[in-house]
Design a protein around this motif. Structure first.
Motif, PDB file in Angstrom:
ATOM      1  N   UNK A 365       0.832  -1.201   0.000  1.00 37.94           N
ATOM      2  CA  UNK A 365       0.000   0.000   0.000  1.00 37.94           C
ATOM      3  C   UNK A 365       0.863   1.246   0.000  1.00 37.94           C
ATOM      4  N   UNK A 368       2.732   1.872  -3.343  1.00 40.47           N
ATOM      5  CA  UNK A 368       1.950   2.360  -4.462  1.00 40.47           C
ATOM      6  C   UNK A 368       1.667   3.849  -4.349  1.00 40.47           C
ATOM      7  N   UNK A 372       2.694   6.494  -7.046  1.00 40.96           N
ATOM      8  CA  UNK A 372       1.693   7.331  -7.704  1.00 40.96           C
ATOM      9  C   UNK A 372       2.082   8.806  -7.609  1.00 40.96           C
ATOM     10  N   UNK A 379      -3.482   6.547 -13.689  1.00 40.66           N
ATOM     11  CA  UNK A 379      -4.694   6.436 -12.856  1.00 40.66           C
ATOM     12  C   UNK A 379      -4.707   5.177 -12.006  1.00 40.66           C
ATOM     13  N   UNK A 380      -4.636   4.053 -12.680  1.00 38.75           N
ATOM     14  CA  UNK A 380      -4.710   2.778 -11.950  1.00 38.75           C
ATOM     15  C   UNK A 380      -3.492   1.954 -12.282  1.00 38.75           C
ATOM     16  N   UNK A 384      -3.448  -3.666 -10.049  1.00 37.96           N
ATOM     17  CA  UNK A 384      -4.697  -3.548  -9.285  1.00 37.96           C
ATOM     18  C   UNK A 384      -5.654  -4.648  -9.715  1.00 37.96           C
ATOM     19  N   UNK A 386      -9.160  -6.508  -9.286  1.00 43.68           N
ATOM     20  CA  UNK A 386     -10.496  -6.272  -8.723  1.00 43.68           C
ATOM     21  C   UNK A 386     -11.082  -7.519  -8.104  1.00 43.68           C
TER      22      UNK A 386
END
Lengths: 387, 319, 389
Positions: A365, A368, A372, A379-380, A384, A386
């Motif tokens: 966490x 990232x 970023x 953006x992602x 990632x 889901x």
């Protein structure tokens, strides 16, 4: 179909990955791989000698229970989280392991030393018998996992839930039919084959009087090994094959992943650790009973995998700690506990189905967010994953 | 001979109950492709709902709790229970399952377990149904409709066919026939079958998928309520809502649906009777110790030999 | 995919919620009052066995109220700490560890189920805290150590009482018996074994043995089997919940044999559910509701006023365990576990609701059993059987 990007890349390697993965999982890269395990054992040693014994301190006992529960949750996570199957039979494997370990320690103690009281001090011969019996418990549970998993994992996912549920119930009924414990050493030494059918495992009263060998050292050492194995498995090719099975079975199969094999492997590994944990529990409370195989016991661990993040080892660990400590603190509201759990499940599925941490670990966490900040604009991140 | 006949009668009555519950499972699975774990809890709601209603309505109508009221009272309570459970089923579908219509099936499964736990434990709260077993007031007179005597003198045995068993069989069969008509001979039934075959195409053809799904849920819940009502007719001692016996009942009914072919309405009925027969005859002729085990063993056998069930068809999953 | 900002908010929200929960609960932790004496009780307050745990808890609470109203123990009031063990051995173990090591209770009462008592007893024994089980009947429980007591009779005694009664009572005089056991309950299994032993020793034969699981509703398979074996009497050492249904179904099958049971039958609901079907059936119990003794009638009246139902044997036993404990604590003069244990062991002819209780050398209760007959839905007194008869 952009979801399975990571799995597509590794799918090709997956076929030959199994033996490689086993090596990597245990040894890491050469001897340096053993360092985390050594550190863990050291911490376990410190805990054991620094804190009062679990029989004498409530807090220590909770700490011990947390350790065992994490083993169970993390092992279930391999099946439910990483491979995406839905097993509700974890309690059955725990019971199988618990009974096996208890029989070996109890009757073994009687045959070796003439009584069932704890023998030898710290790391004495009694302790090694205990470790052996827990490992045996794990092995028997793993075999049971193979027997149960092999036929059912070939079918669609929903069926596994029912079969694992039924398995737990069958184990419970069978254990209830067992005969009373043999408590006299002489009787044990002269036992005939006829008295072993039904096996003397205590019947509905349960197996009691098990010497309480479980202590913080053993629990946290085994926990360390479990965590290391789970993490290495996850980062290995075999682990990524399992995750690919979860993401999209058909795509994984098209890439050469042997789905049935991955599912069964995950199931057997999880069953092994469940069996060992069952042994730890049996030697912690001193009893194990047929009711422990019922499916209600499994729910706690299922909820932990759902809450913590299916596939995230640290997430599941946090959830395990949280869901073990919270009921202790909330004893006044005991009757609402299951209602809160139920609501938690429903809300999690509606709002955040990938669990608290999804497939990421806690430390990822922070990485990232830093990444970023550096690459402002993306953006992602591609990793990632889901629901 | 009379023992065989007695076991047969019990198996038929219990089979009707399993079939009713299995119908609910199979209909929901057919439409939404997931096991609604909460279904057995709707049965519990039907059972306890019938109890709560009876305990309030009977005195209000002037009947004591030990007298048998006229038939229309029983019918009214049955209807009320069915409406109550239908409403609950509708709410559950709307709030918990519909938002997950497009999600992976595993998520819905977990939600179903959550709903099941919720219903069970809310039911056990003291201000809802409580944690003690209760006794259901008799709504049907418990006469023996027919008695056959076998054997002479010492070993004379009676075969008793009770009113309750006949009512159970009759009610269950009527409901099943209504279902059969609904699913195979009405437009709504066609819509249900279309949605279960391929949801997207059905939507494209103008079928209001949401409404059909809701309706299916309500139907399944009403059947479950009827099953719950009939259960407390036959077994007046109602166990508390979180008791394992309800979960086992639901599990066996689900096994019945699987054995008959999940998604197949006729299969569910067949499966219900098959399970009941295996259970009763196994318990009588082999051993009552392993009664629950027979059913699960049968499940494993079927899954190994013919996973699609007795009346099911193997559908190839297309990419 | 979820946009990163929402993802961050979600995560923060969940973490905040967790922290809020934890802090709320830590602040709500209870501490023992300064001058009060703490007694612990562990029982099943949730789950399938909840009725038993709740009944026992009610009985204990009533006893404590009476004690405190009369001045407590040497002026100090008693406070009860009850933990739910959910019917699971692991929870019982944790609950009792908490009671003994964290809450510092002076004594522990519990449990109803022998399996759970066995899990908790070693903890009390090691911790030097006396434990009194109100109704665990398996002989193994008190063998754990000299801190473990019980106020109920044990399986061998009750099984013998029932067997003897079945053989010798005028309206029974049974020579062939069938037994139906709850295979998941050690209480039931234990009684079944003892009954069979005694019955056969007295010259009878057991013609059929069937089992069921607690919560089962349908007994036709078992009953049809039994019907074929033609027994004179059917022994069902189970709990009233299943027994009532079973007898109803038996009557429907045309079986007229009398049933005999044990203290698990005792409940106001038994007659309610079974109705006339149970007339002429017998069961052994700790006391009879008809006993005109003011102590018993007083207890029944008070319990009824408070909980709206007639107390069952478990409530009475819970009450008696507490009363015997207080008696011993007063006599001991100190709150030391060992001292209380010594006084407990010396209990002789204590006038409890469930009879005159004496604790024997094995720390089991020696007390008479009463046989009751069900007539018109209510238990009627038949006979008292003294220990040693």
């Amino acid at each position: 179909m952009t979801r399975g990007t990571s799995s597509v890349g590794t799918g090709v390697v997956a076929a030959s990955a199994k033996s490689e993965a086993a090596e990597v999982a245990v040894k890491g890269n050469g001897w340096t791989g053993l360092i985390p395990i050594a550190i863990g054992i050291l911490i376990a040693l410190v805990l054991h000698f620094a804190l009062p014994a679990p029989q004498r301190s409530y807090n220590t006992q909770i700490l011990q229970i947390i350790g065992i529960v994490i083993v169970l949750a993390v092992s279930l996570n391999i099946v439910n989280g990483m491979t995406g199957q839905f097993s509700i039979g974890h309690a059955g494997f725990m019971a199988v392991g618990g009974y096996t370990a208890a029989s070996i320690t109890y009757y073994g103690s009687m045959l070796l030393w003439g009584s069932t009281t704890k023998h030898g001090g710290f790391l004495g011969s009694g302790d090694w018998l205990f470790l052996g019996s827990c490992l045996a418990g794990g092995l028997v549970a793993a075999i049971a996992g193979y027997v149960v998993g092999l036929p059912s994992l070939r079918l669609r996912g929903d069926y596994l839930a029912i079969v694992t549920l039924g398995f737990g119930e069958i184990i419970r009924v069978v254990l209830q039919q067992t005969g009373p414990l043999i408590e006299d050493v002489e009787a044990l030494r002269s036992v005939g084959l006829k008295q072993l059918v039904p096996p003397p495992l205590g019947g509905s009263l349960g197996f009691s009087g098990i010497p309480k060998y479980t202590n913080l050292f053993w629990v946290y050492s085994i926990l360390t090994i479990t965590l290391v194995v789970a993490y290495r498995l996850k980062s290995s090719s075999a682990g990524r094959s399992m995750i690919s099975v979860r993401e999209d079975e058909i795509a994984a199969q098209a890439m050469g992943v042997n789905i049935a094999r991955q599912k069964v492997t995950a199931f057997v590994v999880a069953a092994f650790f469940a069996g060992v944990a069952g042994g730890l529990f049996a030697h912690s409370t001193g009893t194990v009973s047929p009711k422990d195989a019922g499916f209600q016991q499994s729910f706690d661990y299922v909820i932990m995998t759902v809450l913590g993040g299916r596939g995230s080892i640290s997430g599941v660990t946090l959830a395990a700690i949280f869901l073990t400590v919270l009921p202790e603190l909330l004893r006044d509201f005991e009757q609402y506990r299951l209602i809160v759990y139920a609501l938690l499940l429903i809300i999690m599925m509606l709002v955040r189905p990938q669990g608290l941490l999804g497939i990421h670990e806690v430390w990822e966490m922070f990485n990232r967010r830093r990444r970023k900040a550096e690459t402002s604009g993306s953006d992602v991140s591609p990793a990632e994953v889901g629901p | 001979m009379s023992d065989f006949a007695q076991t047969l009668i019990t198996a038929i009555a219990i089979g009707s109950l399993y079939a009713l519950i299995a119908l609910g499972y199979t209909m929901v699975y057919g439409i939404l492709k997931f096991i609604n774990f909460a279904h057995s809890d709707i049965v519990v709601l039907g059972a306890w709902g019938s109890y709560s209603l009876s305990v309030r309505i009977l005195p209000a109508l002037g009947y004591g709790l030990k007298e048998v009221p006229p038939v229309w009272v029983a019918l009214m309570i049955l209807l009320l229970a069915m409406i109550f459970c239908g409403a609950i089923g509708f709410t559950i579908e709307r709030l918990a399952y519909r938002p997950l219509r497009r999600a992976p099936r595993l998520n819905v499964l977990i939600t179903a377990i959550g709903v099941s736990l919720l219903l069970q434990n809310v039911g056990q709260l003291s201000f809802v149904f409580g944690a003690s077993p209760q006794d259901m007031p008799p709504l049907l007179s418990d006469r023996a409709l027919a008695t056959f005597s076998f054997g002479e003198g010492e070993s004379a045995r009676q075969l008793v066919i009770g009113m309750v068993d006949v009512v159970i069989f009759a009610t269950a069969t009527s409901l099943m026939l209504i279902m059969q008509y609904l699913v195979f001979h009405t437009k709504l039934g066609v819509a249900m079958r279309a949605v279960s075959f391929n949801t997207d195409t059905a939507a494209l053809m103008g079928i209001p998928v949401d409404r059909v799904v809701s309706f299916t849920f309500v139907l399944g819940s009403m059947l479950a309520a009827a099953a719950g009502f009939l259960i407390v007719m036959k077994y007046p001692s109602i166990s508390q809502p979180a008791h394992t016996i309800w979960v086992l009942l639901g599990l066996k009914a689900f096994v019945a649906a699987v054995i008959g072919g999940i998604g197949n309405v006729r299969g569910a009925v067949l499966g219900g009777f098959v399970i009941a027969f295996v259970e009763q005859f196994g318990a009588f002729y082999v051993s009552s110790n392993y009664r629950d085990v027979y059913v699960f063993t049968l499940l494993i056998l079927i899954l190994l030999v013919k996973p699609s069930g007795l009346l099911g068809s193997t559908l190839r999953e297309k990419v | 995919m979820i946009p990163p900002k929402r993802e961050f908010l979600q995560r923060t929200g969940i973490v905040a919620m967790l922290i809020a929960c934890l802090s709320l609960t830590i602040s709500g932790c209870q501490n023992g009052g300064g001058d009060e004496i703490l007694i612990g009780h562990y029982g099943s307050l949730t789950g399938s066995q909840a009725t038993f745990g709740i009944s026992t808890d009610n009985g204990i609470k009533m006893a404590i109220e009476e004690l405190n109203a009369a001045g407590g123990i040497n002026g100090r009031k008693v406070k009860l700490v009850t933990y739910d063990d959910k019917g699971e051995a692991r929870e019982a173990s944790t609950a009792v560890t908490r009671l003994v090591t964290k809450d510092g209770v002076v004594a522990v009462i519990g449990e109803v189920a022998s399996g759970l008592s066995l899990a908790a007893a070693p903890i009390c024994q090691e911790g030097g805290v006396p434990m009194i089980s109100p109704s665990s009947t398996n002989p193994k429980v008190t063998k754990v150590g000299d801190m473990i007591f019980r106020v109920c009779f044990i399986d061998p005694f009750q099984g013998k009482v029932c067997a003897k009664f079945a053989r010798e009572h005028e309206s029974l005089k049974a020579s062939k018996a069938a037994i139906v056991t709850d295979q998941g309950s050690p209480y039931s299994v234990g009684l079944e074994e003892e009954f069979e032993k005694s019955f056969v020793a007295l010259g009878g034969t057991v013609v059929s043995k069937q089992t069921y699981q607690a919560g089962d509703q349908d007994y036709s398979a078992q009953l049809t089997s039994i019907r074929a074996a033609e027994p004179d009497v059917i022994f069902v050492p189970g709990y009233y919940t299943e027994v009532a249904s079973m007898i109803l179904q038996a009557r429907k099958l045309g079986m007229t044999q009398p049933f005999v049971g044990a203290d698990g039958w005792d409940s106001a609901k038994l007659g309610e559910i079974a109705g006339d079907a149970i007339n002429g059936c017998f069961y052994s119990n700790h006391y009879s509701q008809e006993d005109p003794s003011p102590k018993i009638q007083d207890f029944i009246a008070k319990y009824k006023a408070k909980h709206n139902e007639i107390p069952d044997a478990l409530a009475a036993l819970g009450h008696d365990s507490a009363m015997i404990l207080f008696d011993a604590m007063k006599k001991a003069g100190s709150l030391e576990g060992a001292a209380i244990a010594v006084e407990l062991a010396k209990t002789k002819d204590f006038d409890g609701i469930t009879g005159k209780i004496s604790i024997d050398a094995e720390r089991n209760a020696v007390k008479p059993a009463v046989m009751l007959e069900m007539k018109n839905g209510a238990p009627k007194y038949v006979a008292t059987i003294q220990p040693g008869e």
